[in-house]
Design a protein around this motif. Structure first.
Motif, PDB file in Angstrom:
ATOM      1  N   PRO A  95      45.409  24.257  79.342  1.00  0.00           N
ATOM      2  CA  PRO A  95      46.823  24.650  79.224  1.00  0.00           C
ATOM      3  C   PRO A  95      47.307  25.569  80.335  1.00  0.00           C
ATOM      4  CG  PRO A  95      45.752  24.731  77.079  1.00  0.00           C
ATOM      5  CD  PRO A  95      44.668  24.485  78.092  1.00  0.00           C
ATOM      6  N   GLU A  96      46.517  26.587  80.701  1.00  0.00           N
ATOM      7  CA  GLU A  96      46.988  27.532  81.711  1.00  0.00           C
ATOM      8  C   GLU A  96      47.184  26.849  83.056  1.00  0.00           C
ATOM      9  OE1 GLU A  96      45.716  31.734  83.884  1.00  0.00           O
ATOM     10  OE2 GLU A  96      45.021  31.291  81.854  1.00  0.00           O
ATOM     11  N   THR A  97      46.215  26.042  83.473  1.00  0.00           N
ATOM     12  CA  THR A  97      46.327  25.356  84.745  1.00  0.00           C
ATOM     13  C   THR A  97      47.495  24.380  84.733  1.00  0.00           C
ATOM     14  OG1 THR A  97      43.934  25.538  85.064  1.00  0.00           O
ATOM     15  CG2 THR A  97      45.106  23.929  86.424  1.00  0.00           C
ATOM     16  N   PHE A  98      47.653  23.657  83.626  1.00  0.00           N
ATOM     17  CA  PHE A  98      48.746  22.699  83.511  1.00  0.00           C
ATOM     18  C   PHE A  98      50.100  23.393  83.570  1.00  0.00           C
ATOM     19  CE2 PHE A  98      51.873  20.328  81.147  1.00  0.00           C
ATOM     20  CZ  PHE A  98      51.734  19.038  81.631  1.00  0.00           C
ATOM     21  N   ILE A  99      50.258  24.480  82.822  1.00  0.00           N
ATOM     22  CA  ILE A  99      51.532  25.191  82.797  1.00  0.00           C
ATOM     23  C   ILE A  99      51.872  25.732  84.185  1.00  0.00           C
ATOM     24  CG2 ILE A  99      52.696  27.258  81.916  1.00  0.00           C
ATOM     25  CD1 ILE A  99      51.234  26.745  79.246  1.00  0.00           C
ATOM     26  N   CYS A 100      50.891  26.328  84.841  1.00  0.00           N
ATOM     27  CA  CYS A 100      51.153  26.886  86.173  1.00  0.00           C
ATOM     28  C   CYS A 100      51.501  25.796  87.185  1.00  0.00           C
ATOM     29  CB  CYS A 100      49.940  27.681  86.646  1.00  0.00           C
ATOM     30  SG  CYS A 100      49.672  29.229  85.745  1.00  0.00           S
ATOM     31  N   ALA A 101      50.916  24.609  87.009  1.00  0.00           N
ATOM     32  CA  ALA A 101      51.157  23.520  87.960  1.00  0.00           C
ATOM     33  C   ALA A 101      52.501  22.835  87.741  1.00  0.00           C
ATOM     34  CB  ALA A 101      50.029  22.497  87.864  1.00  0.00           C
ATOM     35  N   ASN A 102      53.038  22.921  86.530  1.00  0.00           N
ATOM     36  CA  ASN A 102      54.236  22.152  86.192  1.00  0.00           C
ATOM     37  C   ASN A 102      55.458  23.004  85.872  1.00  0.00           C
ATOM     38  OD1 ASN A 102      53.391  19.123  86.000  1.00  0.00           O
ATOM     39  ND2 ASN A 102      51.714  20.269  85.055  1.00  0.00           N
ATOM     40  N   THR A 103      55.370  24.285  86.153  1.00  0.00           N
ATOM     41  CA  THR A 103      56.510  25.184  85.968  1.00  0.00           C
ATOM     42  C   THR A 103      56.625  26.097  87.177  1.00  0.00           C
ATOM     43  OG1 THR A 103      55.160  26.857  84.833  1.00  0.00           O
ATOM     44  CG2 THR A 103      56.242  25.201  83.443  1.00  0.00           C
ATOM     45  N   SER A 104      57.749  26.779  87.260  1.00  0.00           N
ATOM     46  CA  SER A 104      57.964  27.774  88.312  1.00  0.00           C
ATOM     47  C   SER A 104      58.454  29.062  87.677  1.00  0.00           C
ATOM     48  CB  SER A 104      59.000  27.277  89.320  1.00  0.00           C
ATOM     49  OG  SER A 104      58.585  26.081  89.931  1.00  0.00           O
ATOM     50  N   LEU A 105      58.192  30.177  88.327  1.00  0.00           N
ATOM     51  CA  LEU A 105      58.706  31.448  87.841  1.00  0.00           C
ATOM     52  C   LEU A 105      60.207  31.506  88.086  1.00  0.00           C
ATOM     53  CD1 LEU A 105      55.919  33.954  88.918  1.00  0.00           C
ATOM     54  CD2 LEU A 105      56.674  33.474  86.578  1.00  0.00           C
ATOM     55  N   MET A 106      60.967  31.679  87.015  1.00  0.00           N
ATOM     56  CA  MET A 106      62.418  31.727  87.109  1.00  0.00           C
ATOM     57  C   MET A 106      62.950  32.822  86.198  1.00  0.00           C
ATOM     58  SD  MET A 106      63.353  27.686  86.678  1.00  0.00           S
ATOM     59  CE  MET A 106      62.324  26.389  87.370  1.00  0.00           C
ATOM     60  N   ALA A 107      64.151  33.292  86.509  1.00  0.00           N
ATOM     61  CA  ALA A 107      64.854  34.232  85.644  1.00  0.00           C
ATOM     62  C   ALA A 107      65.903  33.459  84.857  1.00  0.00           C
ATOM     63  CB  ALA A 107      65.513  35.335  86.456  1.00  0.00           C
ATOM     64  N   PRO A 108      65.841  33.446  83.529  1.00  0.00           N
ATOM     65  CA  PRO A 108      66.895  32.790  82.760  1.00  0.00           C
ATOM     66  C   PRO A 108      68.254  33.377  83.142  1.00  0.00           C
ATOM     67  CG  PRO A 108      65.062  33.414  81.340  1.00  0.00           C
ATOM     68  CD  PRO A 108      64.817  34.051  82.676  1.00  0.00           C
ATOM     69  N   PRO A 109      69.280  32.552  83.314  1.00  0.00           N
ATOM     70  CA  PRO A 109      70.550  33.049  83.856  1.00  0.00           C
ATOM     71  C   PRO A 109      71.215  34.144  83.027  1.00  0.00           C
ATOM     72  CG  PRO A 109      70.763  30.794  83.017  1.00  0.00           C
ATOM     73  CD  PRO A 109      69.302  31.103  83.090  1.00  0.00           C
ATOM     74  N   TRP A 144      58.218  25.307  74.921  1.00  0.00           N
ATOM     75  CA  TRP A 144      57.813  26.562  75.544  1.00  0.00           C
ATOM     76  C   TRP A 144      58.187  26.624  77.035  1.00  0.00           C
ATOM     77  CZ3 TRP A 144      54.799  24.714  79.345  1.00  0.00           C
ATOM     78  CH2 TRP A 144      54.087  23.532  79.103  1.00  0.00           C
ATOM     79  N   ALA A 145      58.618  25.505  77.601  1.00  0.00           N
ATOM     80  CA  ALA A 145      58.897  25.459  79.041  1.00  0.00           C
ATOM     81  C   ALA A 145      60.368  25.668  79.375  1.00  0.00           C
ATOM     82  CB  ALA A 145      58.426  24.126  79.616  1.00  0.00           C
ATOM     83  N   PHE A 146      61.185  26.020  78.372  1.00  0.00           N
ATOM     84  CA  PHE A 146      62.626  26.137  78.596  1.00  0.00           C
ATOM     85  C   PHE A 146      63.181  27.371  77.906  1.00  0.00           C
ATOM     86  CE2 PHE A 146      61.252  21.794  78.783  1.00  0.00           C
ATOM     87  CZ  PHE A 146      61.719  21.408  80.034  1.00  0.00           C
ATOM     88  N   ALA A 147      64.193  27.958  78.535  1.00  0.00           N
ATOM     89  CA  ALA A 147      64.883  29.114  77.959  1.00  0.00           C
ATOM     90  C   ALA A 147      66.120  28.598  77.238  1.00  0.00           C
ATOM     91  CB  ALA A 147      65.258  30.117  79.051  1.00  0.00           C
ATOM     92  N   TRP A 148      65.998  28.361  75.953  1.00  0.00           N
ATOM     93  CA  TRP A 148      67.072  27.761  75.166  1.00  0.00           C
ATOM     94  C   TRP A 148      68.206  28.757  74.952  1.00  0.00           C
ATOM     95  CZ3 TRP A 148      66.589  22.601  74.080  1.00  0.00           C
ATOM     96  CH2 TRP A 148      65.323  22.060  74.330  1.00  0.00           C
ATOM     97  N   ALA A 149      69.403  28.207  74.717  1.00  0.00           N
ATOM     98  CA  ALA A 149      70.595  29.055  74.626  1.00  0.00           C
ATOM     99  C   ALA A 149      70.479  30.106  73.529  1.00  0.00           C
ATOM    100  CB  ALA A 149      71.834  28.181  74.387  1.00  0.00           C
TER     101      ALA A 149
END
Length: 214
Positions: A5-19, A53-58
């Protein structure tokens, strides 16, 4: 084939700030469909649920914003972030001064996402994958973002939240107008215009309200 899971999450997401919560950085995906397909392929499972878990929902963004702007809600308290997903609301609670925060989500991958995101924001968050609905919980306040999207799930949550509120616990939910929100049981505390992506929603801005469960 990588199923860690950790390797997969790091490979398929980016560090972002929710708007709507730029103080917090999360590992997020930019395309829900692409990540969903990659998850199914890597785990060799058909019909794997979307990686919430990969999205910052409204609803979570609105609730996190409210907690950061009103830290007295959680300061010094024991907090449960129910259906935590990325851990956004849990992290906001800890940054606002909560004594102890536990994120709860039945998706086991959410535990890894919460741990990675908590570390990125310099906080410690507990995690449980147990299904807590209907159980007694040892906490002062319950936070839940965007949970009223399914009829049966919303019905079960409404009864549980009402029971917790009747027992003296404060229950706050963030909701962007989902179909099964039990409005008659809710008291509005704040409303926000939350930027979202059309990948997840049918618009670019979702009016999101933070409610107290009566």
């Amino acid at each position: 084939m990588n199923t860690d899971p950790e390797t997969f999450i790091c490979a398929n997401t980016s560090l972002m700030a929710p708007p709507h919560v730029p103080e917090i950085r999360l590992r997020l995906a930019s395309e829900v469909h692409d990540l969903w397909l990659k998850t199914e392929e890597d785990l060799e499972e058909i019909g794997l649920p979307p990686p919430f878990w990969a999205f910052a929902w409204a609803g979570g963004q609105g609730l996190a914003r409210y907690i950061l702007d009103n830290p007295q809600e959680v300061r010094g308290k024991r907090v449960l972030d129910f259906a935590s997903g990325s851990g956004l609301v849990a992290i906001a609670a800890k940054l606002a001064g909560a004594a102890e925060v536990v994120a709860a989500d039945i998706d086991p991958w959410a535990g890894t996402a919460v741990r990675l995101n908590a570390r990125e924001n310099g906080v410690e968050i507990g995690f449980t994958a147990d299904n807590l609905i209907g159980r007694s919980i040892d906490t002062d306040i319950v936070l839940a973002g965007d949970v009223f999207y399914d009829r049966d799930f919303a019905s079960a949550l409404s009864e549980w939240f009402a029971h917790l509120a009747a027992g003296g616990r404060r229950v706050l939910v963030g909701d962007p107008g989902r179909s099964y929100r039990p409005t008659e049981r809710l008291e509005a505390l704040a409303t926000y215009e939350v930027p979202v992506t059309r990948v997840l929603e049918d618009c670019e801005i979702k009016r999101t309200t933070v409610w107290r469960f009566r």
